[in-house]
Design a protein around this motif. Structure first.
Motif, PDB file in Angstrom:
ATOM      1  N   ALA A  21       0.824  -1.212   0.000  1.00 46.14           N
ATOM      2  CA  ALA A  21       0.000   0.000   0.000  1.00 46.14           C
ATOM      3  C   ALA A  21       0.856   1.259   0.000  1.00 46.14           C
ATOM      4  CB  ALA A  21      -0.921  -0.012   1.200  1.00 46.14           C
ATOM      5  N   VAL A  22       1.377   1.576  -1.150  1.00 45.18           N
ATOM      6  CA  VAL A  22       2.108   2.823  -1.309  1.00 45.18           C
ATOM      7  C   VAL A  22       1.426   3.550  -2.453  1.00 45.18           C
ATOM      8  CG1 VAL A  22       4.353   3.874  -1.735  1.00 45.18           C
ATOM      9  CG2 VAL A  22       4.228   1.547  -0.826  1.00 45.18           C
ATOM     10  N   CYS A  23       0.996   4.785  -2.234  1.00 43.61           N
ATOM     11  CA  CYS A  23       0.425   5.484  -3.375  1.00 43.61           C
ATOM     12  C   CYS A  23       1.184   6.774  -3.587  1.00 43.61           C
ATOM     13  CB  CYS A  23      -1.060   5.754  -3.193  1.00 43.61           C
ATOM     14  SG  CYS A  23      -1.484   6.541  -1.644  1.00 43.61           S
ATOM     15  N   SER A  24       1.414   7.085  -4.858  1.00 39.33           N
ATOM     16  CA  SER A  24       2.190   8.273  -5.166  1.00 39.33           C
ATOM     17  C   SER A  24       1.288   9.501  -5.061  1.00 39.33           C
ATOM     18  CB  SER A  24       2.791   8.153  -6.564  1.00 39.33           C
ATOM     19  OG  SER A  24       1.792   7.754  -7.472  1.00 39.33           O
ATOM     20  N   ASP A  25       0.005   9.321  -5.355  1.00 39.71           N
ATOM     21  CA  ASP A  25      -0.938  10.431  -5.284  1.00 39.71           C
ATOM     22  C   ASP A  25      -2.165   9.891  -4.550  1.00 39.71           C
ATOM     23  OD1 ASP A  25      -2.772  12.407  -5.625  1.00 39.71           O
ATOM     24  OD2 ASP A  25      -2.982  12.149  -7.793  1.00 39.71           O
ATOM     25  N   CYS A  26      -2.140  10.015  -3.227  1.00 35.40           N
ATOM     26  CA  CYS A  26      -3.122   9.311  -2.410  1.00 35.40           C
ATOM     27  C   CYS A  26      -4.544   9.835  -2.581  1.00 35.40           C
ATOM     28  CB  CYS A  26      -2.707   9.331  -0.941  1.00 35.40           C
ATOM     29  SG  CYS A  26      -1.264   8.296  -0.642  1.00 35.40           S
ATOM     30  N   ASP A  27      -4.689  11.006  -3.180  1.00 35.20           N
ATOM     31  CA  ASP A  27      -6.036  11.547  -3.379  1.00 35.20           C
ATOM     32  C   ASP A  27      -6.682  10.952  -4.624  1.00 35.20           C
ATOM     33  OD1 ASP A  27      -5.720  13.146  -1.174  1.00 35.20           O
ATOM     34  OD2 ASP A  27      -4.863  14.799  -2.340  1.00 35.20           O
ATOM     35  N   GLY A  28      -5.849  10.645  -5.620  1.00 39.20           N
ATOM     36  CA  GLY A  28      -6.378  10.162  -6.894  1.00 39.20           C
ATOM     37  C   GLY A  28      -6.601   8.667  -6.862  1.00 39.20           C
ATOM     38  N   PRO A  29      -7.196   8.140  -7.935  1.00 42.28           N
ATOM     39  CA  PRO A  29      -7.372   6.692  -8.036  1.00 42.28           C
ATOM     40  C   PRO A  29      -6.026   6.005  -8.187  1.00 42.28           C
ATOM     41  CG  PRO A  29      -8.113   7.799 -10.041  1.00 42.28           C
ATOM     42  CD  PRO A  29      -7.686   8.873  -9.097  1.00 42.28           C
ATOM     43  N   GLU A  30      -5.930   4.781  -7.675  1.00 39.03           N
ATOM     44  CA  GLU A  30      -4.686   4.014  -7.758  1.00 39.03           C
ATOM     45  C   GLU A  30      -4.456   3.546  -9.194  1.00 39.03           C
ATOM     46  OE1 GLU A  30      -2.557   2.857  -5.247  1.00 39.03           O
ATOM     47  OE2 GLU A  30      -3.563   4.248  -3.876  1.00 39.03           O
ATOM     48  N   PRO A  31      -3.187   3.556  -9.640  1.00 41.14           N
ATOM     49  CA  PRO A  31      -2.931   2.940 -10.945  1.00 41.14           C
ATOM     50  C   PRO A  31      -3.180   1.433 -10.882  1.00 41.14           C
ATOM     51  CG  PRO A  31      -0.865   3.591  -9.889  1.00 41.14           C
ATOM     52  CD  PRO A  31      -1.978   4.081  -9.008  1.00 41.14           C
ATOM     53  N   VAL A  32      -3.476   0.843 -11.994  1.00 39.10           N
ATOM     54  CA  VAL A  32      -3.619  -0.611 -12.072  1.00 39.10           C
ATOM     55  C   VAL A  32      -2.200  -1.197 -12.075  1.00 39.10           C
ATOM     56  CG1 VAL A  32      -4.463  -2.523 -13.481  1.00 39.10           C
ATOM     57  CG2 VAL A  32      -5.768  -0.373 -13.366  1.00 39.10           C
ATOM     58  N   GLU A  33      -1.950  -2.110 -11.155  1.00 38.48           N
ATOM     59  CA  GLU A  33      -0.613  -2.693 -11.015  1.00 38.48           C
ATOM     60  C   GLU A  33      -0.480  -3.931 -11.895  1.00 38.48           C
ATOM     61  OE1 GLU A  33       1.834  -2.220  -8.369  1.00 38.48           O
ATOM     62  OE2 GLU A  33       0.828  -0.642  -7.221  1.00 38.48           O
ATOM     63  N   VAL A  34       0.526  -3.929 -12.764  1.00 37.22           N
ATOM     64  CA  VAL A  34       0.764  -5.095 -13.622  1.00 37.22           C
ATOM     65  C   VAL A  34       2.187  -5.599 -13.364  1.00 37.22           C
ATOM     66  CG1 VAL A  34       0.869  -5.941 -16.006  1.00 37.22           C
ATOM     67  CG2 VAL A  34      -0.823  -4.194 -15.369  1.00 37.22           C
ATOM     68  N   VAL A  35       2.279  -6.798 -12.827  1.00 35.54           N
ATOM     69  CA  VAL A  35       3.578  -7.407 -12.528  1.00 35.54           C
ATOM     70  C   VAL A  35       3.780  -8.602 -13.451  1.00 35.54           C
ATOM     71  CG1 VAL A  35       4.959  -8.577 -10.769  1.00 35.54           C
ATOM     72  CG2 VAL A  35       3.437  -6.693 -10.112  1.00 35.54           C
ATOM     73  N   THR A  36       4.919  -8.641 -14.140  1.00 35.26           N
ATOM     74  CA  THR A  36       5.192  -9.735 -15.077  1.00 35.26           C
ATOM     75  C   THR A  36       6.479 -10.466 -14.706  1.00 35.26           C
ATOM     76  OG1 THR A  36       4.184  -8.435 -16.845  1.00 35.26           O
ATOM     77  CG2 THR A  36       5.518 -10.324 -17.512  1.00 35.26           C
ATOM     78  N   TYR A  37       6.358 -11.731 -14.433  1.00 39.98           N
ATOM     79  CA  TYR A  37       7.523 -12.601 -14.256  1.00 39.98           C
ATOM     80  C   TYR A  37       7.804 -13.211 -15.617  1.00 39.98           C
ATOM     81  CZ  TYR A  37       6.097 -12.399  -9.323  1.00 39.98           C
ATOM     82  OH  TYR A  37       5.742 -11.984  -8.074  1.00 39.98           O
ATOM     83  N   TYR A  38       9.064 -13.148 -16.064  1.00 43.34           N
ATOM     84  CA  TYR A  38       9.339 -13.653 -17.417  1.00 43.34           C
ATOM     85  C   TYR A  38      10.743 -14.206 -17.536  1.00 43.34           C
ATOM     86  CZ  TYR A  38      12.363  -9.707 -18.669  1.00 43.34           C
ATOM     87  OH  TYR A  38      13.400  -8.813 -18.737  1.00 43.34           O
ATOM     88  N   GLU A  39      10.981 -14.820 -18.709  1.00 42.16           N
ATOM     89  CA  GLU A  39      12.318 -15.321 -19.061  1.00 42.16           C
ATOM     90  C   GLU A  39      12.720 -14.656 -20.368  1.00 42.16           C
ATOM     91  OE1 GLU A  39      11.664 -19.539 -19.406  1.00 42.16           O
ATOM     92  OE2 GLU A  39      12.060 -19.848 -17.279  1.00 42.16           O
ATOM     93  N   SER A  40      13.988 -14.253 -20.461  1.00 45.51           N
ATOM     94  CA  SER A  40      14.402 -13.415 -21.592  1.00 45.51           C
ATOM     95  C   SER A  40      14.209 -14.059 -22.960  1.00 45.51           C
ATOM     96  CB  SER A  40      15.856 -12.979 -21.425  1.00 45.51           C
ATOM     97  OG  SER A  40      16.730 -14.084 -21.517  1.00 45.51           O
ATOM     98  N   MET A  41      14.329 -15.383 -23.053  1.00 42.39           N
ATOM     99  CA  MET A  41      14.252 -16.025 -24.373  1.00 42.39           C
ATOM    100  C   MET A  41      12.946 -16.799 -24.601  1.00 42.39           C
ATOM    101  SD  MET A  41      17.091 -15.598 -26.241  1.00 42.39           S
ATOM    102  CE  MET A  41      17.193 -17.097 -27.223  1.00 42.39           C
ATOM    103  N   CYS A  42      12.050 -16.737 -23.668  1.00 39.91           N
ATOM    104  CA  CYS A  42      10.788 -17.463 -23.801  1.00 39.91           C
ATOM    105  C   CYS A  42       9.934 -16.771 -24.865  1.00 39.91           C
ATOM    106  CB  CYS A  42      10.074 -17.471 -22.455  1.00 39.91           C
ATOM    107  SG  CYS A  42       8.323 -17.817 -22.551  1.00 39.91           S
ATOM    108  N   PRO A  43       9.518 -17.483 -25.911  1.00 39.45           N
ATOM    109  CA  PRO A  43       8.751 -16.840 -26.992  1.00 39.45           C
ATOM    110  C   PRO A  43       7.477 -16.155 -26.492  1.00 39.45           C
ATOM    111  CG  PRO A  43       9.310 -19.112 -27.573  1.00 39.45           C
ATOM    112  CD  PRO A  43       9.745 -18.914 -26.163  1.00 39.45           C
ATOM    113  N   PHE A  44       6.807 -16.735 -25.517  1.00 37.27           N
ATOM    114  CA  PHE A  44       5.566 -16.151 -25.006  1.00 37.27           C
ATOM    115  C   PHE A  44       5.860 -14.904 -24.165  1.00 37.27           C
ATOM    116  CE2 PHE A  44       4.858 -20.681 -25.681  1.00 37.27           C
ATOM    117  CZ  PHE A  44       3.811 -20.628 -26.596  1.00 37.27           C
ATOM    118  N   SER A  45       6.962 -14.937 -23.441  1.00 39.84           N
ATOM    119  CA  SER A  45       7.380 -13.745 -22.687  1.00 39.84           C
ATOM    120  C   SER A  45       7.722 -12.628 -23.658  1.00 39.84           C
ATOM    121  CB  SER A  45       8.621 -14.042 -21.832  1.00 39.84           C
ATOM    122  OG  SER A  45       8.352 -14.997 -20.843  1.00 39.84           O
ATOM    123  N   ARG A  46       8.479 -12.982 -24.691  1.00 42.65           N
ATOM    124  CA  ARG A  46       8.893 -11.975 -25.676  1.00 42.65           C
ATOM    125  C   ARG A  46       7.674 -11.381 -26.347  1.00 42.65           C
ATOM    126  NH1 ARG A  46      11.533 -13.917 -29.826  1.00 42.65           N
ATOM    127  NH2 ARG A  46      12.541 -11.929 -30.187  1.00 42.65           N
TER     128      ARG A  46
END
Ligand SMILES: *[C@@H]1O[C@H](CO)[C@@H](O)[C@H](O)[C@H]1NC(C)=O
Ligand SMILES: *[C@@H]1O[C@H](CO)[C@@H](O)[C@H](O)[C@H]1NC(C)=O
Ligand SMILES: *[C@@H]1O[C@H](CO)[C@@H](O)[C@H](O)[C@H]1NC(C)=O
Ligand SMILES: *[C@@H]1O[C@H](CO)[C@@H](O)[C@H](O)[C@H]1NC(C)=O
Length: 225
Positions: A21-46
């Motif tokens: 729970a860290v917000c850069s602008d606590c008055d405004g709506p929260e950004p949608v958080e997108v976290v991606t775990y990936y592998e550099s050579m995986c075709p689907f990751s790429r």
């Protein structure tokens, strides 16, 4: 001391990844958080990084979507002469190189996605055949990053701790495939499928603030891709 520092950094990054729970602008709506775990050579990751994540980032400002990437996937690490060495990467040794370079690029840009994504995208576009060092030269030049600085990081003990940390974060994420995409700290097959195929749509639907221009535009245009 070094161990303590690594534990601290891991804690901070895990905090980021778990959407603490860290917000850069606590008055405004929260950004949608997108976290991606990936592998550099995986075709689907790429494919996801270059055709969904980066293009969507270019359409939406930081207050709408907050991006984190974790390069590691199903790699392994062992300690050799005080240095962490990545091995047995799913798509061969050049994938380990690509993951390690990415960990350095992330650290060199203070983990600011706006700063690192152009470089990461360039690497993912250019490393299809595993020529990581050629891609590095080309992409560093194109993105005004220092190739020698990245290589020094890549070769150093400190650099080895950066990819080790990515491994720790990945293990804590309990992933079963790559790319593994979390949206607002949530993961399911449906979230994964929708984010992987239509990230802009997913973020537009979840964002609570005034409709961003790119979201308005997507309703008028036929969805492509
Ligand atoms: C993105 O999320 C992280 C972790 O929650 C937070 O520290 C950072 O301030 C967020 N960035 C923006 C632009 O909201
Ligand atoms: C390139 O990077 C250097 C050093 O970080 C900076 O001084 C310079 O302004 C940058 N140039 C461009 C075109 O971004
Ligand atoms: C990094 O190490 C490799 C050998 O492991 C060496 O060939 C290369 O020159 C080194 N690069 C730098 C920038 O130190
Ligand atoms: C990681 O980033 C920090 C802060 O910019 C820097 O001091 C450190 O040297 C970097 N680590 C490596 C291995 O480049």
């Amino acid at each position: 001391m070094m161990v303590l520092r690594v534990v601290f950094v891991v804690a901070v990054v895990v905090g980021v990844v778990s959407g603490a729970a860290v917000c850069s602008d606590c008055d405004g709506p929260e950004p949608v958080e997108v976290v991606t775990y990936y592998e550099s050579m995986c075709p689907f990751s790429r494919k996801f990084l270059t055709t969904q994540l980066y293009p969507t980032m270019k359409l939406l400002p930081d207050n709408v979507m907050n991006v984190t990437i974790v390069p590691y996937g199903f790699a392994h690490e062992k300690e050799e002469n005080g240095k962490w060495v990545m091995y047995n990467c799913q798509h061969g040794p050049s994938e380990c190189v690509g993951n390690a370079i990415a960990a350095c690029v992330l650290n060199m840009t203070s983990y600011e996605s706006r700063e690192y994504m152009p470089m990461i995208n360039c690497m993912e576009v250019n490393t299809r055949h595993g020529h990581q060092m050629e891609a590095l030269s080309k992409c560093a030049l194109a993105n005004n990053m220092s190739e020698p600085e990245i290589l020094t990081c890549y070769n150093s003990t400190e650099g080895s701790q950066l990819h080790y940390q990515m491994g720790q974060i990945t293990h804590a994420g309990h992933i079963h495939y790559v790319p593994h995409i979390n949206v607002n700290g949530q993961h399911s097959k449906v979230i994964q499928y929708n984010a992987y195929n239509h990230l802009l749509e997913v973020v537009c639907q979840l964002y609570k603030g005034p409709e961003p221009a790119a979201c308005k535009a997507r309703q008028q245009a036929t969805l492509v891709g």
